[in-house]
Scaffold this motif. Structure first.
Motif, PDB file in Angstrom:
ATOM      1  N   SER A  82       0.832  -1.210   0.000  1.00  7.53           N
ATOM      2  CA  SER A  82       0.000   0.000   0.000  1.00  7.53           C
ATOM      3  C   SER A  82       0.866   1.258   0.000  1.00  7.53           C
ATOM      4  N   ARG A 107       1.312  -5.074   4.929  1.00  4.10           N
ATOM      5  CA  ARG A 107       1.713  -5.389   6.304  1.00  4.10           C
ATOM      6  C   ARG A 107       1.747  -4.141   7.175  1.00  4.10           C
ATOM      7  N   LEU A 118       9.418  12.295   3.932  1.00  6.38           N
ATOM      8  CA  LEU A 118      10.102  11.818   5.139  1.00  6.38           C
ATOM      9  C   LEU A 118      11.456  12.491   5.295  1.00  6.38           C
ATOM     10  N   SER A 119      12.053  12.904   4.176  1.00  6.49           N
ATOM     11  CA  SER A 119      13.389  13.488   4.293  1.00  6.49           C
ATOM     12  C   SER A 119      13.371  15.006   4.347  1.00  6.49           C
ATOM     13  N   THR A 151      -1.191  -7.161   7.598  1.00  3.13           N
ATOM     14  CA  THR A 151      -1.147  -8.573   7.190  1.00  3.13           C
ATOM     15  C   THR A 151       0.035  -8.799   6.253  1.00  3.13           C
ATOM     16  N   LEU A 183       5.920  -4.234  -3.634  1.00  6.41           N
ATOM     17  CA  LEU A 183       6.497  -4.570  -2.324  1.00  6.41           C
ATOM     18  C   LEU A 183       7.523  -3.568  -1.820  1.00  6.41           C
ATOM     19  N   ILE A 230      19.332  10.522  -0.640  1.00  6.65           N
ATOM     20  CA  ILE A 230      18.506  10.570   0.572  1.00  6.65           C
ATOM     21  C   ILE A 230      19.334  11.012   1.771  1.00  6.65           C
ATOM     22  N   ARG A 318      12.705  -5.583  -2.668  1.00  4.99           N
ATOM     23  CA  ARG A 318      12.175  -6.774  -1.965  1.00  4.99           C
ATOM     24  C   ARG A 318      11.803  -7.831  -3.007  1.00  4.99           C
ATOM     25  N   GLY A 350       6.981  -0.347  -9.191  1.00  7.42           N
ATOM     26  CA  GLY A 350       7.547   0.439  -8.081  1.00  7.42           C
ATOM     27  C   GLY A 350       8.957  -0.020  -7.742  1.00  7.42           C
ATOM     28  N   ILE A 363       9.406   8.283  -7.850  1.00  9.07           N
ATOM     29  CA  ILE A 363       7.957   8.392  -7.999  1.00  9.07           C
ATOM     30  C   ILE A 363       7.529   8.464  -9.463  1.00  9.07           C
ATOM     31  N   LYS A 394      16.017  17.310  -2.526  1.00  3.07           N
ATOM     32  CA  LYS A 394      15.426  18.276  -1.580  1.00  3.07           C
ATOM     33  C   LYS A 394      16.486  18.765  -0.588  1.00  3.07           C
TER      34      LYS A 394
END
Ligand SMILES: Cc1cc2nc3c(=O)[nH]c(=O)nc-3n(C[C@H](O)[C@H](O)[C@H](O)COP(=O)(O)OP(=O)(O)OC[C@H]3O[C@@H](n4cnc5c(N)ncnc54)[C@H](O)[C@@H]3O)c2cc1C
Length: 528
Positions: A82, A107, A118-119, A151, A183, A230, A318, A350, A363, A394
């Protein structure tokens, strides 16, 4: 026209423009409707333009109350993951087919958030929960899908088309008709002596960010391992938020695979001016702990004292689930131009997927992948093609845009630099431009520079076309006389010299001479 509450989502990074908040840092006052934002405004997170935003219209609830506890007996199309890729393909599918059964298994909690933020979240004073744009239940209702959160998919049985699931220690299974793997990737950590003394953090999702944020106290000293894209973003964000940062990387300059040395050094200077101590060309060889706290010993003997360590040394796709299920994997899950694995019922996109263009953990590629995949899954088989896709780095200390040359490309950078801005172009040995980097104010050249670059993944027939065009162009090449500058144009030929219009250079007899000065064919040079 939108109303004053219509929000707009950035298709490139997931950031949402909310008119009530505006974008004060970008000069857009709170209360500004979308229509009144100037056309040259760009996304504050990833730098794309207004045209890359989409109105987030409130959709009628398409699903009954979502019940994330319930595991379906059957599901026709199952997406695992997700993240931005999983949700992007669900959205694209829903645009094309309002009745398709779609289930997302994840999960994590199924929340929608912008991972790129996030960064730069510390400088914006965001807590983890501030970054949640929508929870899983809201998404399930809006898209008319089922979301099974919390899950883990433990295995894929391709013979029975079943997924083995685990939630809170309990196992179950779920059938799929077609399966999409979204994933993501895991952060890498390089082992170093004494590592057990240090709780090394990585920040690759919202939960990581929550944990990381809770660890830090004002003014803490952070050891940042890795000066890639990053790592530099984290360094800039953390110093802006008042932390001390020591950044260590074995490369001679940051973003070494994406930037020429001059711009890398400009970035070091800018980050150091902002308060970050950069140890370039260095590695951590050992961690130790004593009564005064934690310390890292670098390979030149330098000791760096720190309170917390953050590692940002790259990602590993993954692939385990896919490999164990017998799917083809290399660095990522191998997919063709339809995003299909070697099992015709299983697809991937992805950060976990490896296309002909390699791994593209950004992205813009995953959005393009989600569109072609949705087309294919709804019956209109569509092949992936990708234009050049520059990435915004960024680092407000030195704004940067990079459009990296192909991995391992043989060529050279040409850099034009003045004060705190620069334009660098990478050319392969034959002179073709294949990458660029822009720094400071020159980042405004992003769009025009991107147009000059070759496609990241050209359309397959376009490849043929462009090959044909090149050979036609070669045929139509003009030649200039080195002695008198007369130009031989194949379209005109040289009728007085017995050369008919339309004769390519190669077909002119060797004893032909320049009609102006009498020089031979050897004295001519191809010109554009
Ligand atoms: C800090 C940071 C900053 C970034 N900045 C930028 C940027 O500025 N611009 C840019 O283009 N890109 C940026 N990126 C990269 C970009 O965010 C990623 O390419 C993108 O978010 C990947 O999305 P994804 O859906 O493929 O993977 P993820 O977001 O990792 O999603 C993977 C999903 O799979 C689920 N999952 C995994 N395994 C299982 C399993 N076995 N069972 C069930 N569920 C499972 C996870 O729970 C998750 O929901 C950044 C990345 C980071 C970490």
């Amino acid at each position: 026209m939108s109303d004053s509450t219509s929000t707009y989502i950035c298709n490139a990074c997931g950031w949402v423009y909310d008119p009530q908040q505006g974008d004060p840092d970008g000069g857009i006052a709170p209360g500004t409707r979308w229509e009144y934002i100037p056309d040259d405004w760009v996304c504050p997170v990833c730098g794309v333009g207004k045209e890359d935003f989409e109105c987030v219209t409130k959709k009628p609830d398409m699903a009954e109350e979502n019940n994330s506890e319930q595991v379906q007996a059957t599901a026709s199309l199952v997406i695992v993951g997700s993240g931005l890729a999983g949700y992007a393909v669900a959205r694209e599918l829903r645009k094309r087919d309002t009745s398709l059964d779609i289930t997302i298994i994840t999960r994590d909690g199924g929340e929608v958030y912008s991972k790129p933020m996030l960064s730069n979240a510390f400088a914006r004073k965001h807590q983890a929960d501030d970054m949640i744009q929508k929870d899983g239940n809201t998404m399930a209702k809006e898209l008319g899908i089922e979301i099974i959160a919390g899950t883990t998919v433990l295995g894929i049985d391709r013979n029975t088309q079943q997924l083995m699931l685990q939630k809170n220690g309990e196992n179950s299974s779920l059938s799929y008709g077609r399966l999409v793997l979204a994933l993501g990737a895991d952060p890498r950590i390089f082992p170093v002596e004494g590592q057990q003394l240090v709780d090394i953090s990585t920040v690759n999702d919202l939960d990581d960010y929550r944990v990381w944020r809770e660890k830090l106290n004002p003014g803490d000293h952070i050891l940042l391992i890795g000066a890639g894209l990053i790592g530099c973003e984290f360094a800039n964000d953390l110093v802006t938020a008042g932390y001390q940062v020591s950044m260590v990387d074995p490369a001679a300059w940051p973003l070494a695979r994406l930037l020429p040395e001059q711009i890398g050094n400009m970035l070091v200077d800018a980050l150091q001016r902002a308060g970050c101590k950069a140890h370039m060309g260095r590695t951590v060889i050992r961690y130790t702990a004593n009564e005064s706290g934690l310390q890292a010993e670098l390979d030149n003997g330098t000791i760096v004292k720190f309170d917390h360590a953050l590692s940002a040394v790259g990602l590993v796709a993954r692939v385990d689930l896919a490999r164990e299920a017998g799917l083809d994997v290399q660095a990522g899950i191998i997919v063709d131009r339809f995003m299909r694995t070697n099992d015709p019922l299983i697809f991937a996109l992805g950060d976990c997927a490896q296309t002909e263009a390699g791994l593209l953990p950004f992205i813009a590629p995953l959005l393009a992948e989600s569109r072609v995949l949705a087309e294919t899954l709804t019956g209109n088989e569509t092949k992936l093609q990708l234009p050049a896709m520059p990435v915004v780095v960024k680092t407000p200390a030195l704004p940067l845009i990079v459009c990296p040359p192909p991995v391992g490309a043989d060529g050279y950078w040409t850099v034009e630099q003045s004060n705190d801005e620069a334009v660098a172009v990478f050319q392969s040995q034959d002179g073709t431009e294949t990458g660029f980097a822009l720094a400071g104010k020159k980042t405004e050249l992003q769009k025009s520079m991107a147009k000059r670059m070759p496609d990241l993944l050209p359309a397959e027939d376009a490849t043929l076309e462009s090959v044909t065009e090149v050979s036609k162009a070669d045929d139509a090449q003009n030649y200039e006389c080195d002695v008198c500058s007369y130009i031989y144009d194949p379209a005109e030929g040289d009728p007085d010299g017995g050369i008919a219009p339309g004769t390519p250079w190669e077909d002119i007899p060797d004893d032909w001479v320049c009609p102006v000065c009498g020089a031979g064919k050897d004295d001519f040079t191809a010109v554009s």
